[in-house]
Each structure stands twice: as structure tokens, then as C-alpha cells.
Design a protein around this motif. Structure first.
Motif, PDB file in Angstrom:
ATOM      1  N   SER A  93      76.021  40.494  30.068  1.00  0.00           N
ATOM      2  CA  SER A  93      75.313  41.278  29.990  1.00  0.00           C
ATOM      3  C   SER A  93      74.619  41.777  31.503  1.00  0.00           C
ATOM      4  O   SER A  93      74.366  42.259  32.267  1.00  0.00           O
ATOM      5  CB  SER A  93      73.364  40.959  29.566  1.00  0.00           C
ATOM      6  N   ALA A  94      75.268  40.471  32.395  1.00  0.00           N
ATOM      7  CA  ALA A  94      74.919  40.206  33.539  1.00  0.00           C
ATOM      8  C   ALA A  94      75.913  40.864  34.160  1.00  0.00           C
ATOM      9  O   ALA A  94      75.958  42.246  35.048  1.00  0.00           O
ATOM     10  CB  ALA A  94      75.135  38.920  34.228  1.00  0.00           C
ATOM     11  N   TRP A  95      76.766  40.985  33.718  1.00  0.00           N
ATOM     12  CA  TRP A  95      78.273  42.328  33.954  1.00  0.00           C
ATOM     13  C   TRP A  95      78.048  43.271  33.960  1.00  0.00           C
ATOM     14  O   TRP A  95      77.786  44.262  34.999  1.00  0.00           O
ATOM     15  CB  TRP A  95      79.818  41.523  33.135  1.00  0.00           C
ATOM     16  N   VAL A  96      77.197  44.115  33.200  1.00  0.00           N
ATOM     17  CA  VAL A  96      76.472  45.206  32.186  1.00  0.00           C
ATOM     18  C   VAL A  96      75.784  45.753  33.716  1.00  0.00           C
ATOM     19  O   VAL A  96      76.210  46.970  34.239  1.00  0.00           O
ATOM     20  CB  VAL A  96      76.310  45.708  31.628  1.00  0.00           C
ATOM     21  N   LYS A  97      74.949  43.980  33.873  1.00  0.00           N
ATOM     22  CA  LYS A  97      73.406  45.038  35.263  1.00  0.00           C
ATOM     23  C   LYS A  97      74.223  45.839  36.415  1.00  0.00           C
ATOM     24  O   LYS A  97      74.135  46.337  36.695  1.00  0.00           O
ATOM     25  CB  LYS A  97      72.931  43.833  34.522  1.00  0.00           C
ATOM     26  N   LYS A  98      75.229  44.131  36.494  1.00  0.00           N
ATOM     27  CA  LYS A  98      75.659  44.843  37.660  1.00  0.00           C
ATOM     28  C   LYS A  98      77.108  46.377  37.763  1.00  0.00           C
ATOM     29  O   LYS A  98      76.976  46.591  38.679  1.00  0.00           O
ATOM     30  CB  LYS A  98      76.643  43.509  38.454  1.00  0.00           C
ATOM     31  N   ARG A 119      75.771  48.840  36.612  1.00  0.00           N
ATOM     32  CA  ARG A 119      75.053  49.011  36.458  1.00  0.00           C
ATOM     33  C   ARG A 119      74.565  49.807  37.731  1.00  0.00           C
ATOM     34  O   ARG A 119      74.304  51.041  38.207  1.00  0.00           O
ATOM     35  CB  ARG A 119      73.883  49.404  35.628  1.00  0.00           C
ATOM     36  N   GLN A 120      74.409  49.335  38.303  1.00  0.00           N
ATOM     37  CA  GLN A 120      73.542  48.975  39.451  1.00  0.00           C
ATOM     38  C   GLN A 120      74.182  49.521  40.663  1.00  0.00           C
ATOM     39  O   GLN A 120      74.092  50.141  41.996  1.00  0.00           O
ATOM     40  CB  GLN A 120      73.056  47.579  40.055  1.00  0.00           C
ATOM     41  N   THR A 151      73.734  53.123  41.394  1.00  0.00           N
ATOM     42  CA  THR A 151      72.802  54.019  42.782  1.00  0.00           C
ATOM     43  C   THR A 151      73.251  54.883  43.785  1.00  0.00           C
ATOM     44  O   THR A 151      73.771  54.967  43.325  1.00  0.00           O
ATOM     45  CB  THR A 151      72.470  52.334  43.498  1.00  0.00           C
ATOM     46  N   LYS A 152      71.920  55.559  43.851  1.00  0.00           N
ATOM     47  CA  LYS A 152      72.052  56.958  44.916  1.00  0.00           C
ATOM     48  C   LYS A 152      72.731  56.018  46.613  1.00  0.00           C
ATOM     49  O   LYS A 152      72.293  55.031  46.719  1.00  0.00           O
ATOM     50  CB  LYS A 152      71.162  57.440  45.332  1.00  0.00           C
ATOM     51  N   ARG A 153      73.896  57.414  46.887  1.00  0.00           N
ATOM     52  CA  ARG A 153      74.890  56.838  47.961  1.00  0.00           C
ATOM     53  C   ARG A 153      73.594  56.779  49.366  1.00  0.00           C
ATOM     54  O   ARG A 153      73.861  58.074  49.571  1.00  0.00           O
ATOM     55  CB  ARG A 153      75.722  56.017  48.132  1.00  0.00           C
TER      56      ARG A 153
END
Length: 77
Positions: free
Chosen positions: A63-68, A70-71, A75-77
Motif C-alpha cells: 500500500s505504501a509502495w502504491v501510494k508513493k 501515485r504521488q 503529481t503535476k510538475r
């Protein structure tokens, strides 16, 4: 479905058409008979894919890996 009418029609075909018909029957046989006889159902747990990432330390908390991911990717650059 009776074989006799089909065989009677086959016998009346010229040699090149008979070869083509035979090739088509071989193709159908490979698709429907051979391919189904080769398939052996096995539990998904015996698949070679199961456990393929078991040694990856970065995936211990998926779950933490997927969250990272996705972030960093969403995220817009």
C-alpha cells in the motif's frame, strides 16, 4: 451433422481445393482440439508468477509502495 454430405462434396473438388480444405480442417483441429487437450488447469497458486516479487524489500508494504508511485507519477510538475 452428417459426414457423408461433406465427404461427397469434398470428393468432387479439384486437387488444389482438396488441399486447401484439408489445410483448413488442420487449422480448425489445432485451434479447437489440440489447444484444449494441452490445457491443464492448475491452481493459480502454482503459477510461476506467484511469488515473483517476494524478495523485493521495497514492496514489503504494498500500500505504501502504491501510494508513493501515485504521488511521484500523478503529481503535476
Amino acid at each position: 451433422m452428417s459426414k457423408k454430405p461433406v465427404l461427397d462434396k469434398f470428393d468432387k473438388l479439384p486437387p488444389e481445393a482438396k488441399k486447401e480444405a484439408n489445410d483448413f480442417v488442420e487449422f480448425l483441429y489445432d485451434q479447437y482440439v489440440k489447444s484444449t487437450s494441452k490445457k491443464t488447469k492448475q491452481p493459480i497458486s502454482e503459477s510461476s508468477f506467484v511469488g515473483m516479487w517476494k524478495d523485493r524489500s521495497d514492496l514489503s508494504n504494498s500500500s505504501a509502495w502504491v501510494k508513493k508511485q501515485r504521488q511521484t507519477q500523478w503529481t503535476k510538475r
